[in-house]
Design an enzyme around this catalytic site. Structure first.
Site, PDB file in Angstrom:
ATOM      1  N   ASP A 336     -30.848  86.168  62.151  1.00 35.21           N
ATOM      2  CA  ASP A 336     -30.230  84.922  62.622  1.00 35.21           C
ATOM      3  C   ASP A 336     -28.717  85.054  62.535  1.00 35.21           C
ATOM      4  O   ASP A 336     -28.198  85.999  61.940  1.00 35.21           O
ATOM      5  CB  ASP A 336     -30.697  83.736  61.769  1.00 35.21           C
ATOM      6  CG  ASP A 336     -30.625  82.402  62.504  1.00 35.21           C
ATOM      7  OD1 ASP A 336     -29.795  82.266  63.420  1.00 35.21           O
ATOM      8  OD2 ASP A 336     -31.402  81.500  62.159  1.00 35.21           O
ATOM      9  N   HIS A 337     -28.026  84.119  63.145  1.00 27.22           N
ATOM     10  CA  HIS A 337     -26.570  84.044  63.045  1.00 27.22           C
ATOM     11  C   HIS A 337     -26.183  83.147  61.877  1.00 27.22           C
ATOM     12  O   HIS A 337     -26.911  82.231  61.530  1.00 27.22           O
ATOM     13  CB  HIS A 337     -25.974  83.463  64.337  1.00 27.22           C
ATOM     14  CG  HIS A 337     -26.309  84.258  65.557  1.00 27.22           C
ATOM     15  ND1 HIS A 337     -26.498  83.677  66.795  1.00 27.22           N
ATOM     16  CD2 HIS A 337     -26.489  85.587  65.742  1.00 27.22           C
ATOM     17  CE1 HIS A 337     -26.772  84.615  67.687  1.00 27.22           C
ATOM     18  NE2 HIS A 337     -26.783  85.782  67.067  1.00 27.22           N
ATOM     19  N   TYR A 529     -29.560  78.202  63.893  1.00 27.64           N
ATOM     20  CA  TYR A 529     -30.759  77.868  64.660  1.00 27.64           C
ATOM     21  C   TYR A 529     -31.105  78.920  65.725  1.00 27.64           C
ATOM     22  O   TYR A 529     -31.702  78.600  66.745  1.00 27.64           O
ATOM     23  CB  TYR A 529     -30.619  76.494  65.327  1.00 27.64           C
ATOM     24  CG  TYR A 529     -30.134  75.408  64.410  1.00 27.64           C
ATOM     25  CD1 TYR A 529     -30.838  75.073  63.259  1.00 27.64           C
ATOM     26  CD2 TYR A 529     -28.957  74.709  64.675  1.00 27.64           C
ATOM     27  CE1 TYR A 529     -30.403  74.071  62.404  1.00 27.64           C
ATOM     28  CE2 TYR A 529     -28.519  73.703  63.823  1.00 27.64           C
ATOM     29  CZ  TYR A 529     -29.238  73.392  62.690  1.00 27.64           C
ATOM     30  OH  TYR A 529     -28.807  72.402  61.846  1.00 27.64           O
ATOM     31  N   HIS A 530     -30.718  80.169  65.484  1.00 22.84           N
ATOM     32  CA  HIS A 530     -31.010  81.246  66.423  1.00 22.84           C
ATOM     33  C   HIS A 530     -31.903  82.294  65.756  1.00 22.84           C
ATOM     34  O   HIS A 530     -31.612  83.481  65.760  1.00 22.84           O
ATOM     35  CB  HIS A 530     -29.709  81.891  66.920  1.00 22.84           C
ATOM     36  CG  HIS A 530     -28.801  80.950  67.632  1.00 22.84           C
ATOM     37  ND1 HIS A 530     -27.434  81.123  67.713  1.00 22.84           N
ATOM     38  CD2 HIS A 530     -29.062  79.788  68.289  1.00 22.84           C
ATOM     39  CE1 HIS A 530     -26.903  80.128  68.397  1.00 22.84           C
ATOM     40  NE2 HIS A 530     -27.867  79.307  68.758  1.00 22.84           N
ATOM     41  N   SER A 531     -32.998  81.837  65.201  1.00 23.32           N
ATOM     42  CA  SER A 531     -33.865  82.683  64.379  1.00 23.32           C
ATOM     43  C   SER A 531     -34.770  83.563  65.244  1.00 23.32           C
ATOM     44  O   SER A 531     -35.372  83.087  66.212  1.00 23.32           O
ATOM     45  CB  SER A 531     -34.710  81.805  63.466  1.00 23.32           C
ATOM     46  OG  SER A 531     -33.906  80.876  62.768  1.00 23.32           O
TER      47      SER A 531
END
Length: 595
Positions: A336-337, A529-531
């Site tokens: 993720d980020h 929220y970029h999982s």
């Protein structure tokens, strides 16, 4: 006469306001019209999860009238709240019944200023999944991302040239100067439009030019540079996969969509997936699949479901008393980020405050023309290299998204109340903008495990952020790039000033020193929220892979996974666009298998 006109205008505005901001009463909606009250005992395909991937797969597989498809979604339909179609309202749904509302575990040395010292890890729980509650930013990532999938992870057939036709297939480009671009598509289901124009975006892009970057199409040949945001909206209406792929095509006789249906277990018989158990209206049900079960439940729920079904790390399953069906590294990699929000005051009215965005004129413009502040959220973005000598040779390290306002509320960041008071509430009515500075490729990798055997409970989500010191160093470099941006003449001309970030909890360090920013990172940085990558794909026999290159779960017949969890690594931007492209490609792969 003037009074009459004014009265008429007020009546129109309030009537329009009611139509836009309140659910239509006693009127069937598009979302309601496509869901099924009754389902059969058996289908050719059973798809678990109607998110960005699942909605596309259901729609494409149902194009074959001879095949039956069931789509099971744990959440509700996309018209349950009409506001969900308005891009500006996205932040209101991050902590709602339309999201899973997951959080990270409390981790050492990070999230210190967040509630319970935990980062939000929300995903959409609704038809269209996260595409129905996200900020509508359409960003594919860097071509170098997908080349890495091939070269580093052995994912032949999933490179940039392989996926570009599917990026274009999903897309209906609405931006005039990109309509002839070889990198964009027309006529696809998902509209891609320019974000609403805010003068601040011009200052942001001009600042980039002073820093040596050109204005670019970040979804074109090169991602690097400063760009106006491309947004998934059509005439101001959110263009989600649920709405565009399912809603607009209407009810189909060979596709059943069952909402409020939580899948709890996949049934396997001698290494063959045969059906799924799910709970709807408090009743446990079972449905068979003649061909494939496709798990598209997202980066957290897909690994959770596999493990609850006995597919996952042997020791972990045994510790919970789950019979092991297949020993696989499910949840071993969680990519993720990590991002930090830095605000800047300005002295010119080139931003957008919440009062203006939600005002009567804005409401009227949006309702009548589909334009105005409500039609988008972010306005401009930059994709940058820490080491500029690597431009054109590697993917970017840092993403900076410009929001033309301060948040005004705490839905996005989950700060504890004292931090929110200092960094958000105090500046609610201050002319300002926010830079979301994100590290695109952290070296530290998280994990997803079962908390227990209860399918209604959240899985254990450990981000492991900042356990590799290089990640903290690189995010600090991203903050320095934002400082450089704010110090340009383009930003000085509007009085840009980041002194509002002088938080008391880091005041024992000199403001803007390395130690100060490291303190801020440890307190307020969080997931973005970029999982991805919790069921990563790889070559057959790859001990780190859960699915093969055809997205088959290794060792189990008739079971596939297709969503962000199969990414070998996280891409260099928001993940909705690549999930859609992967789903379109996979749908074509399944169609060819049937021939």
């Amino acid at each position: 006469m003037e009074f009459t006109r004014l009265t008429a205008l007020v009546v129109v505005v309030f009537a329009v306001g009611y139509a836009v901001f309140f659910r239509y009463k006693n009127k069937p909606s598009l979302g309601e019209s496509i869901v099924s009250d009754k389902i059969s005992d058996e289908y050719d395909y059973v798809i678990v999860g109607a998110g960005s991937a699942g909605s596309i797969l259901a729609s494409r597989l149902a194009e074959d009238a001879n095949k039956s498809v069931l789509l099971l979604e744990a959440g509700d339909h996309f018209d349950y709240d009409q506001n969900i179609h308005i891009p500006w309202m996205a932040l209101n749904f991050l902590q709602s019944n339309f999201a899973w509302n997951y959080k990270s575990e409390t981790e050492k040395g990070i999230f210190l200023g967040l509630k319970e010292k935990r980062s939000l890890l929300n995903k959409g729980k609704i038809l269209g999944g996260s595409s129905t509650i996200n900020a509508c930013m359409y960003a594919r990532g860097s071509p170098f991302d997908f080349e890495e999938w091939v070269k580093k992870y052995g994912c032949k057939g999933w490179g940039y040239d392989d996926l570009l036709p599917y990026f274009k297939k999903t897309e209906d480009i609405q931006i005039p100067h990109l309509k002839m671009s070889e990198y964009h598509g027309s006529g696809g289901p998902i509209a891609v439009s320019n974000a609403f124009y805010i003068p601040l975006a011009d200052h942001f892009i001009n600042a980039g030019k002073e820093m040596g970057y050109m204005e670019s199409d970040y979804n074109g040949k090169s991602q690097t540079g400063f760009s106006r945001v491309q947004t998934t909206a059509r005439f101001g209406v959110r263009s989600s996969t649920g709405f565009e792929y399912l809603g607009k095509r209407g009810k189909r006789t060979n596709l059943d969509i069952s909402v409020n249906s939580l899948v709890t277990k996949i049934k396997t018989e001698e290494k063959v997936a045969t059906g799924v158990f799910f709970i709807k209206h408090g009743r446990k049900q079972f449905v068979k699949a003649k061909r494939d079960i496709i798990v598209s439940a997202g980066a957290f729920n897909s690994p959770q479901l596999l493990m609850l079904s006995g597919i996952g790390p042997k020791r972990h399953l045994q510790d919970l008393g789950i019979p092991v069906v297949q020993d696989l590294p499910v949840g071993k990699k969680f990519d993720d980020h990590i991002t930090i929000a830095i605000s800047a005051k300005i002295n010119q009215s080139v931003h957008l405050d919440k009062e203006k965005a939600l005002g009567l004129w804005s409401l009227l413009e949006y309702t009548l023309f589909g334009t105005g502040p409500l039609s988008s959220l972010s306005t401009a973005a930059a994709f940058l290299h820490i080491d500029k000598t690597k431009m054109g040779k590697q993917r970017p390290d840092i993403m900076i998204i410009s929001l033309p306002t301060t948040f005004g509320d705490n839905f996005f960041s989950n700060y504890n109340e004292s931090v929110a008071e200092e960094l958000i509430y105090r500046y609610k009515n201050t002319p300002a903008f926010t830079g979301l500075v994100s590290l695109l490729h952290p070296k530290a990798i998280g994990s997803v495990q079962l908390r227990n055997t209860d399918p209604f409970d959240s899985p254990l989500l450990d981000t492991n952020h900042l356990t590799d010191k290089q990640d903290e160093d690189d995010l600090l470099s991203g903050i320095r790039l934002f400082e450089e941006l704010v110090s340009t003449d383009a930003m000085k001309s509007i009085g840009a000033d980041i002194s509002i970030n002088q938080a008391s909890f880091c005041s024992h360090y000199k403001f803007r020193s390395d130690d100060f920013w490291r303190c801020m990172i440890r307190h307020i940085a969080h997931n973005f929220y970029h999982s991805t990558s919790t069921c990563k794909m790889g070559m057959t026999g790859d001990p780190t892979a859960v699915v093969d290159l055809d997205l088959r779960v290794q060792g189990i017949k008739n079971l596939r996974v297709c969503d962000a969890s199969v990414f070998p690594s996280v891409t260099s931007a928001n993940t909705n666009a690549p999930v859609m492209a992967v789903a379109e490609k996979f749908a074509d792969m399944l169609k060819k298998e049937r021939q």
